[in-house]
Design a protein around this motif. Structure first.
Motif, short mmCIF file in Angstrom:
data_model
loop_
_atom_site.label_atom_id
_atom_site.label_comp_id
_atom_site.label_asym_id
_atom_site.label_seq_id
_atom_site.Cartn_x
_atom_site.Cartn_y
_atom_site.Cartn_z
N ALA A 1 -0.98 0.23 8.05
CA ALA A 1 -0.10 1.15 7.32
C ALA A 1 1.36 0.88 7.64
CB ALA A 1 -0.48 2.60 7.65
N ASP A 2 1.66 0.71 8.92
CA ASP A 2 3.06 0.49 9.30
C ASP A 2 3.57 -0.84 8.76
OD1 ASP A 2 3.89 2.81 10.56
OD2 ASP A 2 2.84 2.31 12.40
N LYS A 3 2.72 -1.85 8.77
CA LYS A 3 3.16 -3.14 8.26
C LYS A 3 3.40 -3.07 6.75
CE LYS A 3 3.78 -6.50 10.12
NZ LYS A 3 5.10 -7.01 10.60
N ILE A 4 2.54 -2.35 6.05
CA ILE A 4 2.75 -2.20 4.60
C ILE A 4 4.06 -1.48 4.32
CG2 ILE A 4 1.90 -0.95 2.57
CD1 ILE A 4 -0.94 -1.78 3.40
N ILE A 5 4.29 -0.40 5.05
CA ILE A 5 5.53 0.36 4.83
C ILE A 5 6.75 -0.51 5.13
CG2 ILE A 5 6.90 2.32 5.67
CD1 ILE A 5 4.17 3.77 6.12
N ASP A 6 6.68 -1.24 6.26
CA ASP A 6 7.80 -2.13 6.60
C ASP A 6 8.05 -3.13 5.48
OD1 ASP A 6 7.96 -0.87 9.03
OD2 ASP A 6 6.90 -2.44 10.13
N THR A 7 6.96 -3.68 4.97
CA THR A 7 7.09 -4.72 3.94
C THR A 7 7.66 -4.15 2.65
OG1 THR A 7 5.23 -5.90 4.92
CG2 THR A 7 5.80 -6.48 2.66
N VAL A 8 7.16 -2.99 2.26
CA VAL A 8 7.67 -2.36 1.04
C VAL A 8 9.16 -2.08 1.19
CG1 VAL A 8 7.56 -0.27 -0.38
CG2 VAL A 8 5.43 -1.40 0.35
N ASN A 9 9.53 -1.56 2.34
CA ASN A 9 10.93 -1.21 2.56
C ASN A 9 11.83 -2.44 2.60
OD1 ASN A 9 10.50 1.50 2.65
ND2 ASN A 9 10.36 1.63 4.90
N GLN A 10 11.36 -3.47 3.26
CA GLN A 10 12.23 -4.62 3.50
C GLN A 10 12.20 -5.64 2.36
OE1 GLN A 10 11.59 -6.25 7.37
NE2 GLN A 10 13.19 -7.81 7.15
N TYR A 11 11.01 -5.85 1.79
CA TYR A 11 10.88 -6.94 0.81
C TYR A 11 10.47 -6.48 -0.60
CZ TYR A 11 10.64 -9.62 5.17
OH TYR A 11 10.90 -10.16 6.39
N GLY A 12 9.82 -5.35 -0.68
CA GLY A 12 9.32 -4.88 -1.97
C GLY A 12 7.81 -4.82 -1.98
N SER A 13 7.29 -3.91 -2.78
CA SER A 13 5.85 -3.66 -2.74
C SER A 13 5.04 -4.86 -3.23
CB SER A 13 5.51 -2.42 -3.59
OG SER A 13 5.89 -2.61 -4.94
N GLU A 14 5.66 -5.72 -4.03
CA GLU A 14 4.91 -6.88 -4.54
C GLU A 14 4.61 -7.89 -3.44
OE1 GLU A 14 8.08 -6.33 -4.92
OE2 GLU A 14 9.27 -8.14 -5.29
N CYS A 15 5.26 -7.75 -2.29
CA CYS A 15 4.99 -8.67 -1.19
C CYS A 15 3.75 -8.26 -0.39
CB CYS A 15 6.21 -8.79 -0.28
SG CYS A 15 7.61 -9.51 -1.16
N VAL A 16 3.18 -7.13 -0.76
CA VAL A 16 1.86 -6.75 -0.25
C VAL A 16 0.86 -7.20 -1.31
CG1 VAL A 16 0.34 -4.84 0.39
CG2 VAL A 16 2.78 -4.76 0.97
N VAL A 17 -0.05 -8.07 -0.93
CA VAL A 17 -0.94 -8.72 -1.90
C VAL A 17 -2.38 -8.36 -1.59
CG1 VAL A 17 -1.66 -10.93 -2.89
CG2 VAL A 17 0.71 -10.62 -2.11
N TYR A 18 -3.09 -7.90 -2.61
CA TYR A 18 -4.50 -7.54 -2.44
C TYR A 18 -5.36 -8.47 -3.28
CZ TYR A 18 -8.85 -4.91 -2.53
OH TYR A 18 -10.17 -4.54 -2.42
N ASP A 19 -6.40 -8.96 -2.67
CA ASP A 19 -7.32 -9.86 -3.39
C ASP A 19 -8.74 -9.35 -3.19
OD1 ASP A 19 -8.63 -11.90 -4.63
OD2 ASP A 19 -7.97 -13.48 -3.28
N HIS A 20 -9.35 -8.96 -4.29
CA HIS A 20 -10.76 -8.58 -4.21
C HIS A 20 -11.66 -9.73 -4.63
CE1 HIS A 20 -13.49 -5.09 -3.66
NE2 HIS A 20 -14.32 -5.99 -4.10
N GLY A 21 -11.04 -10.77 -5.20
CA GLY A 21 -11.85 -11.91 -5.60
C GLY A 21 -13.02 -11.49 -6.44
N THR A 22 -14.10 -12.21 -6.28
CA THR A 22 -15.30 -11.83 -7.01
C THR A 22 -16.50 -11.76 -6.10
OG1 THR A 22 -15.88 -14.11 -7.51
CG2 THR A 22 -14.47 -13.00 -9.09
#
Lengths: 983, 239
Positions: A155-176
């Motif tokens: 959670a903290d890393k996501i928040i840091d990333t959103v704040n510093q770089y933007g939410s698109e820099c958090v990447v989710y892959d569910h693949g198949t």
């Protein structure tokens, strides 16, 4: 004395009172009922071990179960036998009643992989608790951490990333790899969509996207129920191996054959399906398009085609300018005319006639339409039809038309151009390309044309070659010419899903971002009866709006090209198409600049957090060592969510244990083969500390919300300008508390309640019964392009709406479109279907690597399953032709190094006369860790992609989620093989 | 559909008078429990016990009181069951995870602590273990994170229980010979069959002497105890 801790126990000295301390056993039944019903404590002495088997065939319970997130095409109902919280065996269930005496029923369903899942779920590769890396990535040094610690760190890393770089820099892959249509898959998508994260679209990324079908039909998820195969009298399995990949469906092919159908198998190797065919045709690897065009040549030259069908259903009567090679457009002829109006030649009146039913380019809705725009568009589209209404379009001849500037130009129908193209594919020439005898080509053409209902079973394996699109276009041309589509037992079968609309909207919940009534209008349209049904094109436009304007879907291959080092291989000119003058680099640049192909984060900005659930990227992505070299260092945090430790998990920073299939409730993949939704009840509690994915998503959302509030985080905007608020992410995830962690079954009821395909079914009922019959196809949606109706007791077949109801196809010409006049296609010589030799992707080497999905695993999930390994070589193996092996001094069982300019791997060799000379087969999804040096078969895969597939905003060629995008091309790289010492 | 075909059975009363301290069953029971504790996931407190020698002492005392003599090569060298003072908890934990729980190369750990991974079929092995537990009124704990029935710690705990009850003088309790027969069968079919295979695997690993010695001791003790119980049964059991 139960539950004593270790120190306490040690403290009791050996000489003091003896102590009984049970941590793992007992404790289930409270006092005062302390007398067991049997055994020594009930006065029944223990004689020997046979006494414990006294009630051998008894269980604590029998549960309706299935293999929930297997990403297999089958939806199979099983009974699970449970003893003391352990699933000790499973058995196929036969709960599918026969509903039509003229068709075979669906019983039984299941395969050997499902039959041994009770063993696999207890494999030692299961992850027991959250793990945190304490050494370098991949070092294998882990620390056990609590869920609380893991969630806080993420959670903290996501928040840091959103704040510093933007939410698109958090990447989710569910693949198949681990996907179903219940809350657990939805939960993962949901939390990341709500935050405005990048979501990887892996459809083309796994090489499953039949781009040639999209180019021709504007859709691709088209299939029906597999009992419709029984309605066919001519079944062609072309680049597919259903005996391996469609195990529960294969009996329909066998039964059709017993009824008199001819079964043809087309593949380079004599595989397990070919041996059940009446005719096996073995073209050289990568030459299927030429074979298809050779068949089309015979059909056209012998006039075996169905003229009325091609006039109405295809673009073959559409007029093309001889000077530009472009369709004649209304804008060419009429002042102020539309770019999207096209013409036929009215043979009766000898004059131009506008082609009816054409819908033109997409985005007629605009970028962010409201409900009123949709309603207007619905009105404009609704009455469109491809019915010719007395028009008799010419399909031959040359005509001169006057343009709006007063000049004249020659135009010809597409069929004329096609004839010229086909003239170069006479069977004798095709033999030189494919190795198939001309008599066989003629036989195929005549038999397909004469069949009552001919179908082509085409697997997703037919999408994994560089020029797969050309093959698909050629195969569709054969079917179109002969009218073999849009009727029972006919057509190309690619696979489709019943729409589970509730799953889609729970996964991508963007309702709060949309104008009022926009989403309800989509839902209404999806399930609308035929009298008011919107065209497929309008539905596609809506899906484009939703997945391009309100979520950050990013197709995998362009993403890897931008962020993962794929440009180093896919960008090599030598691995591309020499006939196309543009470079991949220039096409990629243009495509991204014009936003045809979205890539998030955009070039110049790095991804920072990468979370993958179930998917195994370092097994599947091309050249995994390059991914680790280029992408991995950019990532501050890599998280794997998976029941087992995969090759990718080994390279992650945090690994979270997900519950296995029998440890949670859910519904199976709803592929249209079987007209049921299959449910899995929970047989046992999640093993160890594992949690189901719904709960993981909810807990992560909760922790992010808590931390965001504590840190005073402000709402943020994603790159599309949509506003997201981490302070509310859990409230949104749970729908203000309606469905929290531990309440996945409420989410399931939401899914069912919003899905017309299972109208009226409650989860409590479905889990009890184990299955419910489909009530409706669910409508044209992301995964459902069946374009046919469901009627109980009848088999479902695709393209019924188009062939029978004359509804437009969602292509630029509203028809099956064999001519693509996009400038890039014209430059590449691919305006019409053609054959091109596959590129030497790997360098100048004499062999080509092919493959296929294996019989013994669904992707990598069961690749190390002990029972499955016993049915094959027990280790990664490649299959080679005996002559090829002999020339290299290789004998069966030897080990060999397979290499090219991209990479190498070592595998055992199986010498097989069933493999064509020049071909090396490596079946799918061995884990890299199963290879020597952890270097898997993807290391030689350069995966060049066709730059043409980056084209956008041309009629039906544009990107939206799970639609037209460049593909992973793992099949066909060139390589050499050399013997190595066996260690 | 969920059908129940078997009622949940009661657990045996464990509050019966304990065996006589220092008696053979009490000592054997204690050794089994100590071995199980050593193979549990380590926590910092227990690691401290190991490092400071508390665990080694407790085990050494129990072994010294056994009614039979372990082969000399089975007895851990002095200091083998404590860890180097320089070793920190994180390194110890990480090595436990590598060796027994996760591994470092994929496909599971090199030395899983599950009986079914050493032949006999995993499900068959688990189901048989459950049947033994069930016959003696035991079920697996319902606690979160519970272990599977063929895990070394569960099997050693079951033997701890059997030996304890063998020595517990309960008027209405089971015939001790029944318990001895069960110990012999469970050891022969399960613990004493696979623990030596585990020990062989651990011996082949580059790992801490603690784990090598502990697993070797568990294997040798199980085999020696099987021999001992069988010798008692050969003369009618119970001594």
């Amino acid at each position: 004395m139960n539950g004593m801790d270790r120190r306490e126990f040690l403290a009791v000295s050996a000489g003091a009172a003896a102590v009984l301390s049970l941590q793992h056993l007992g404790c289930t039944t409270p006092a005062p009922s302390r007398t067991p019903a049997r055994g020594p404590f009930a006065g029944e002495p223990y004689g020997d071990w046979r006494d414990i088997y006294g009630k051998k065939w008894s269980w604590d319970k029998i549960v309706r179960g299935t293999h929930l997130m297997a990403d297999c095409i089958a939806a199979c109902a099983w009974d699970l036998y449970v003893r003391d919280g352990v699933v000790v065996r499973e058995e196929q269930n036969t709960l599918y009643p026969q509903t039509n005496p003229d068709l075979p029923d669906f019983n039984p369903r299941g395969c050997q992989k499902g039959a041994c899942y009770s063993d696999h779920m207890y494999a030692p590769s299961r992850i027991k608790y959250p793990l945190k890396r304490v050494g370098p990535r991949g070092s294998g040094k882990w620390q056990r951490i609590s869920w609380d610690e893991a969630l806080s760190e993420i959670a903290d890393k996501i928040i840091d990333t959103v704040n510093q770089y933007g939410s698109e820099c958090v990447v989710y892959d569910h693949g198949t790899t681990q996907i179903d249509m219940g809350p657990d898959t939805a939960g993962g998508f949901r939390v990341f969509a709500l935050m405005g994260s990048t979501i990887i679209d892996s459809w083309a990324g796994v090489g499953d996207l039949p781009m040639g079908v999209i180019q021709t039909l504007g859709l691709y998820n088209m299939d029906g129920t597999s009992d419709d195969w029984f309605n066919s009298d001519y079944i062609i399995a072309w680049v597919g191996n259903p005996a391996y990949t469609r195990i529960p469906e294969f009996h329909f092919i066998t039964e059709a054959r017993y009824k008199g159908a001819k079964v043809v198998h087309i593949s380079p190797d004599l595989n397990a399906s070919a041996m059940h065919a009446d005719l096996w045709v073995n073209p050289r690897v990568g030459t299927d398009a030429a074979l298809g065009l050779g068949i089309a040549h015979v059909i056209v030259s012998e006039r075996l085609y169905k003229e009325d069908v091609i006039k109405e259903q295809t673009d073959l009567p559409f007029l093309v300018r001889s000077d530009t090679g472009r369709f004649l457009r209304e804008a060419d002829v009429v002042e102020g005319g539309e770019e999207t109006g096209y013409y036929m030649w009215d043979a009766r009146r000898q004059r131009l006639a506008p082609a009816p039913g054409v819908e033109g380019n997409p985005a007629s809705l605009g970028e962010k339409p409201n409900a009123l725009d949709v309603a207007r568009s619905l009105g404009a589209h609704h009455f469109r039809s491809i019915r010719l209404r007395g028009l008799d379009p010419a399909i031959e001849g040359r005509h001169t038309v006057k343009l709006k500037d007063g000049s004249s130009v020659e135009v010809r129908p597409v069929l004329e151009l096609l004839k010229e193209r086909l003239a170069t594919y006479a069977p004798e020439r095709v033999r030189a390309i494919t190795g198939v005898h001309p008599d066989t080509i003629r036989q195929l053409a005549r038999e397909i044309a004469a069949a009552k209902s001919a179908m082509i079973f085409m697997s997703w394996g037919a999408c994994k070659h560089y020029h797969s699109d050309l093959f698909q276009r050629a195969a569709l041309l054969v079917l179109a010419l002969t009218g073999q589509f849009g009727k029972p037992g006919a057509g190309m079968r690619v696979g489709a899903w019943w729409t589970i609309h509730g799953f889609e909207i729970l996964s991508y919940d963007v309702a709060h971002l949309l104008p009022p009534l926009l989403r309800p209008s989509l839902e209404l349209m999806a399930g609308a009866p035929s009298t008011v049904r919107p065209t497929a094109r309008l539905m596609d436009d809506m899906m484009k709006v939703l997945t391009r304007q309100y979520s950050l879907h990013t197709p995998l291959i362009p993403w890897l090209y931008t962020h993962g080092g794929l440009d180093r291989t896919a960008g090599r000119a030598a691995y591309g198409d020499p006939a196309f003058p543009r470079s991949v680099e220039s096409c990629a640049k243009e495509s991204m600049e014009k936003d045809w192909m979205p890539v998030y984060p955009r070039p110049g900005k790095d991804p920072k957090v990468f979370i993958f659930s179930g998917v195994n990227p370092l097994r599947r992505w091309p050249t995994p060592s390059r991914i680790r070299e280029v992408l991995w260092p950019k990532l501050d945090l890599i998280v794997s969510i998976n029941p087992r430790m995969s090759s990718s998990g080994l390279q992650a920073d945090l690994v979270l244990p997900a519950a296995g299939w029998y440890e949670k409730t859910g519904i199976k993949f709803t592929m249209s083969y079987v007209p049921y939704v299959i449910a899995g009840d929970q047989a046992v509690a999640p093993l160890y500390e594992s949690r189901r994915e719904w709960d993981i998503g909810a807990l992560l959302a909760k922790r992010i919300q808590e931390r965001a509030r504590a840190r005073g985080v402000k709402p943020h905007q994603d790159p599309l300008g949509n506003t997201h608020d981490l302070n509310k992410v859990y409230d949104r995830f749970t729908k203000k508390g309606e469905m929290r962690e531990g309440e996945a079954d409420k989410a399931m009821d939401y899914i069912l309640g919003h899905s017309k395909s299972v109208r009226g079914v409650k989860w409590s009922e479905l889990r009890r019964e184990g299955a419910t019959r489909i009530k409706h196809t669910g409508g044209y949606m992301l995964l459902n392009h069946i374009c046919g109706d469901y009627e109980e007791g009848k088999a479902v077949y695709p393209l019924q709406w188009n062939r029978v109801n004359k509804e437009p196809y969602p292509t630029m010409t509203a028809r099956q479109q064999f001519y693509i006049d996009h400038p890039w296609y014209l430059e590449a010589g691919e305006a019409l279907p053609t054959h091109k030799e596959p590129p030497e992707a790997g360098g100048k080497y004499p062999l080509r690597l092919t493959g296929g999905h294996t019989r013994w695993s669904i992707h990598s999930i069961q690749r190390d399953q002990r029972h499955m390994l016993r049915l094959q070589r027990g280790q990664p193996a490649v299959y080679m032709n005996a002559d090829d092996a002999r020339r290299r001094g290789l004998r069966d069982g030897d080990h060999a190094r397979l290499y090219n300019d991209v990479g190498s791997f070592i595998a055992a060799v199986k010498v097989s006369p069933s493999v064509q000379p020049g071909q090396v087969v490596c079946y799918h999804a061995w884990e890299p860790y199963q290879f020597k040096g952890r270097s898997g078969n993807q290391e030689v895969v350069a995966s060049p992609f066709k730059a043409l597939h980056l084209a956008g905003e041309y009629g039906h060629l544009y990107y939206r989620a799970y639609y037209a995008a460049p593909s992973h091309t793992p099949r066909g790289p060139t390589l050499e093989v050399e013997k190595v010492a066996t260690s | 559909m969920t059908t129940s075909t078997q009622e949940v059975e009661a657990v045996p009363d464990v509050s019966v008078p304990p065996p006589e301290p220092g008696s053979p069953p009490a000592t054997r029971s204690r050794v089994y429990k100590l071995l199980a504790l050593g193979l549990e996931f380590p926590d910092p407190d227990f690691f401290e016990e190991i490092q400071q020698g508390g665990y080694e002492r407790a085990l050494g005392d129990a072994l010294a009181a056994l009614p039979f003599v372990l082969p000399a090569e089975a007895l851990p060298a002095a200091g083998a069951l404590r860890t180097d003072a320089a070793l920190d908890y994180q390194a110890f934990e990480s090595e436990f995870i590598r060796l027994f729980e996760v591994g470092s190369g994929g496909g599971g750990p090199p030395c899983p602590l599950y009986a079914g991974e050493y032949g006999g079929g995993r499900l068959k092995t688990m189901e048989e273990a459950l049947r033994f537990y069930d016959f003696f009124g035991l079920r697996l704990s319902d606690a979160e994170g519970r272990e599977l029935p063929d895990h070394a710690t569960v099997q050693l705990e079951f033997l701890h229980f059997l030996a304890y009850r063998e020595g517990a003088p309960a008027a209405d309790g089971p015939d001790p010979v029944s318990l001895q027969r069960a110990e012999a069968d469970f050891l022969e079919r399960q613990a004493a069959r696979w623990l030596p295979l585990l020990a062989k695997r651990v011996a082949s690993q580059e790992t801490l002497p603690f784990f090598k010695s502990l697993v070797r001791l568990a294997a040798d003790f199980a085999r020696a105890d099987l021999h001992y119980v069988k010798s008692l049964l050969a003369t009618g059991g119970v001594k």
